[in-house]
Structures are given as structure tokens and as C-alpha cells.
Enzyme design. Structure first.
Site, PDB file in Angstrom:
ATOM      1  CG  ASP A  27      33.833  39.671  39.177  1.00 10.62           C
ATOM      2  OD1 ASP A  27      33.777  39.324  37.989  1.00 10.62           O
ATOM      3  OD2 ASP A  27      34.524  39.070  40.030  1.00 10.62           O
ATOM      4  CE1 TYR A  45      35.179  33.343  38.883  1.00 10.53           C
ATOM      5  CE2 TYR A  45      37.398  34.050  39.425  1.00 10.53           C
ATOM      6  CZ  TYR A  45      36.156  34.311  38.877  1.00 10.53           C
ATOM      7  OH  TYR A  45      35.897  35.538  38.354  1.00 10.53           O
ATOM      8  CG  HIS A  59      33.008  42.715  34.646  1.00 14.40           C
ATOM      9  ND1 HIS A  59      31.762  42.153  34.834  1.00 14.40           N
ATOM     10  CD2 HIS A  59      33.832  42.103  35.534  1.00 14.40           C
ATOM     11  CE1 HIS A  59      31.828  41.242  35.796  1.00 14.40           C
ATOM     12  NE2 HIS A  59      33.071  41.200  36.237  1.00 14.40           N
TER      13      HIS A  59
END
Length: 380
Positions: free
Chosen positions: A176, A309, A358
Site C-alpha cells: 500500500d 493521499y 491487500h
């Protein structure tokens, strides 16, 4: 300076959490109460009840404090990290970087396997010294200081951390956000990084792909492109919110433990594999809740979103290839495609597997461990 750290949550904080859980106001279920509109009320209410009545933070806190933890200040930012040295004299230092919505909790079950392989039936030659930092703005690496926490700055911070720990040579691993930061560590510190290992590696291909380029991909790669398209159409909303309004989002998540839980559980359902299996059927509830507790207790929902982000200045650029050997394992949920990863990295090992999601260290620790061991075996 490096300072020993222990987690010691005031009882008043835990009492406040219990009151908020007792008094939580859940929304009315939408028609069907299914995952297509978000986390179902029927499922989450049961998990909330477990959190209220059975989850024992004090027992978890004690187990966490059995692992050596430290803080240090780098470039004005407090960095929290786990540091467990192997008893094996030739162990290789390994820096593990988590992602969002994860934390250092992701790696807890790997630490013993990495540092003491002999105790688990492995070889002393596979031993690692393990360093697990919390990303800036995440967990106990708070409050966030400064505005430019992109992958390069984080990578330089990690390189300085390893320097302070006295490690002249080391490997890096991550998924990630960790899969973006780890190659950058190789770029900023290539003289010390012996190898970079990634799960779910990027970069993603530029979308949409032209038909002639799509036709050159294998069926497996075409499936991954299709799932990237589906993600952009169906799941991109959380990135849009976190990358543009992290402060606004934070008001709800740091005030409501149920809100924080739902925001994270949505991704654990979408990104674990198989997707149709509920998160608490794949991972135990205590692990899921402990990860959420790291966000709740530190009030880090906003800063984690901001760091994860909001730093988009480098998106779209092609970084220089560090030349550091890079290995990758792509589990069933993830969408890494070798030819695009090779544009920025010297890929010397690539493994596709047909299971796992994930959160690799939580879902498939043995598979991840084996790939890490085999990749670094020739780089020690």
C-alpha cells in the site's frame, strides 16, 4: 536521540470510549442492508457490541508493550517505531512500512518469524533485525508537523532512522503506501539499501489503456486492468474525500468510534480476499479492532488521510530507477503488472499468487514471509 516508548492509555480515555460505544447512534439500514451501499448496519452493530463487551484493550496493550518500541524526532516530526533485534549475529536489518488503513499492527505476527526463524523450524541464515515505523501522521507518529510528507520525504526520514540505529546495510519491504515509500528509500539511500521487496506494487498503468496495448497483456494482467477500472468507478470516493477534505472528514471520525470503525472496515471488506467473505471471518476481531484502536486512541484519522493521499505533487512523474534489486509478490486482490513496475524499478523477482488480499502480512503471513526470505537470500 532515541527514547524508549510504552503505550499507556489513561483509563479516562477508555472510559470515554466505552460511553461513546454505549451511546452510539447507528443509522437506519438502507434497503437490503448490503455491502454495495457501504458497511451493513446488521454486521457492524454486532462488531460494535463485541468491542463494547468483550474486547480487552488492557490485555492487548500489555502484549504490544512486550515488543520494544521507541520514538525519535526527525526533521521536527515524532516517529514511533518497533525495533526487535535478532539474536543471530548475521541477521539482515529489515525496515517494514505499513499503509492505510493499516498500522504497525499489520506486522505483529511476522516479527518472531523474521527475527527468530530457528524457533519456528527455519534457518538462522534467514534471520532479520526488524524495524517497523509508524508513518508520519499515523498512530503514535503524531501530531503531524509540516506540509510536504510525500514519499520522498518519508523515505529520507526512514533512511535517517536506519542510520541512527547504526545499520550500514538494510532491506526494505512494504505494501500500500509502504509499496510507494519502499522503492523511494532505495532511491534516496541506494548505497545502504540492499534490496526492496513489495506486495501489491505500483505504479498502476495509465488509464484507460489503448486497445493495442491492452491486447499485449496476459489474461491475468487484463483481469487486473479490469479491476483497476472497476475500482476507479466504484471505490475511488474515499480517495477523493481524503485527498481534498481530510480535515472535514476528521471531525466525524475522531468524534465517533463507530464512524472510525466503519470507515476502516469498509476497506477491510473490499480489499481482503475473497471479497465475499466477511472481514472477521478472515481475520480475528481483536486484530481488526486493535488496528482501529491505534487510529482512535491517537485521533489520527485526519493526519493519516492527509499524509496518505493529499501529497499528490509527484503523481504522474516517472522516478529514476535506483538500480536496487526489487522483488514483488502480487496477491489475488492486488493489481500490480510487472511491465509497469519495471519502468521505475530493477525487478529481479516477481511472484503472482492466486489467493490473499491487500493486507498481506495479516492474511497470508507465511506466503509473504517465504517470498521475503527467498528474495533477500541472495542479497545478504
Amino acid at each position: 536521540m532515541i527514547t524508549p516508548f510504552r503505550i499507556d492509555v489513561p483509563q479516562a480515555t477508555l472510559d470515554d470510549l466505552r460511553r461513546r460505544l454505549d451511546d452510539a447512534r447507528l443509522p437506519a439500514p438502507l434497503p437490503g442492508d448490503g455491502w454495495d451501499t457501504g458497511v451493513p448496519v446488521s454486521w457492524l452493530s454486532d462488531l460494535v457490541d463485541y468491542w463494547r463487551t468483550q474486547y480487552d484493550w488492557r490485555a492487548i496493550e500489555q502484549r504490544l508493550n512486550d515488543i520494544p518500541q521507541y520514538t525519535t524526532e526527525i526533521d521536527g516530526q515524532t516517529i514511533h517505531f518497533l525495533h526487535v533485534r535478532s539474536a543471530e549475529p548475521d541477521a539482515l536489518p529489515l525496515l517494514l512500512t505499513h499503509g492505510w488503513p493499516g498500522s504497525f499492527v499489520e506486522f505483529l505476527n511476522l516479527i518472531g518469524l523474521l527475527t527468530d526463524p530457528v524457533a519456528y523450524g527455519g534457518s538462522a541464515a534467514d534471520a532479520f533485525h526488524v524495524v517497523v515505523p509508524s508513518l508520519p501522521g499515523f498512530g503514535f507518529s503524531t501530531p503531524i508537523v509540516g506540509t510536504d510528507w510525500g514519499t520522498e520525504r518519508i523515505a529520507r526520514t526512514w533512511a535517517e532512522l536506519m542510520n541512527r540505529l547504526g545499520y550500514a546495510k538494510y532491506g526494505v519491504q512494504g505494501g500500500d503506501i509502504g509499496a510507494a515509500v519502499s522503492p523511494e528509500v532505495g532511491r534516496v539511500d541506494p548505497e545502504h539499501v540492499v534490496g526492496v521487496h513489495l506486495n501489491g506494487p505500483g505504479p498502476l498503468p495509465p488509464m484507460p489503456l489503448p486497445d493495442d496495448e491492452l491486447a499485449t497483456l496476459t489474461p491475468l494482467e487484463q483481469d487486473r486492468v479490469a479491476r483497476i477500472n472497476a475500482f476507479m468507478a466504484e471505490e475511488f470516493g474515499y480517495i477523493a474525500i481524503q485527498s481534498t477534505r481530510p480535515q472535514t472528514l476528521a471531525y466525524g471520525l475522531v468524534d465517533s468510534p463507530v464512524g472510525q470503525l466503519a470507515w476502516i472496515m469498509d476497506k477491510f471488506r473490499e480489499w481482503t480476499h475473497p471479497r465475499t467473505t466477511l472481514p472477521d471471518a478472515l481475520l480475528d476481531r481483536d486484530t481488526l479492532l486493535t488496528n482501529v484502536m491505534i487510529y482512535w486512541l491517537t485521533g489520527s484519522a485526519g493526519s493519516a488521510a492527509y499524509v496518505g493521499y493529499a501529497q499528490q505533487g509527484g503523481w504522474g512523474r516517472t522516478p529514476a530507477n535506483s538500480g536496487v534489486p526489487t522483488g514483488a509478490i502480487v496477491f489475488a486482490h492486488d493489481v500490480g503488472i510487472r511491465r509497469y513496475t519495471e519502468r521505475e524499478n530493477t525487478v529481479t523477482r516477481w511472484t503472482d499468487v492466486d489467493r490473499g488480499g491487500h493486507f498481506a502480512a495479516l492474511e497470508e503471513p507465511e506466503l509473504l514471509l517465504t517470498d521475503v526470505r527467498e528474495f533477500f537470500a541472495g542479497l545478504r
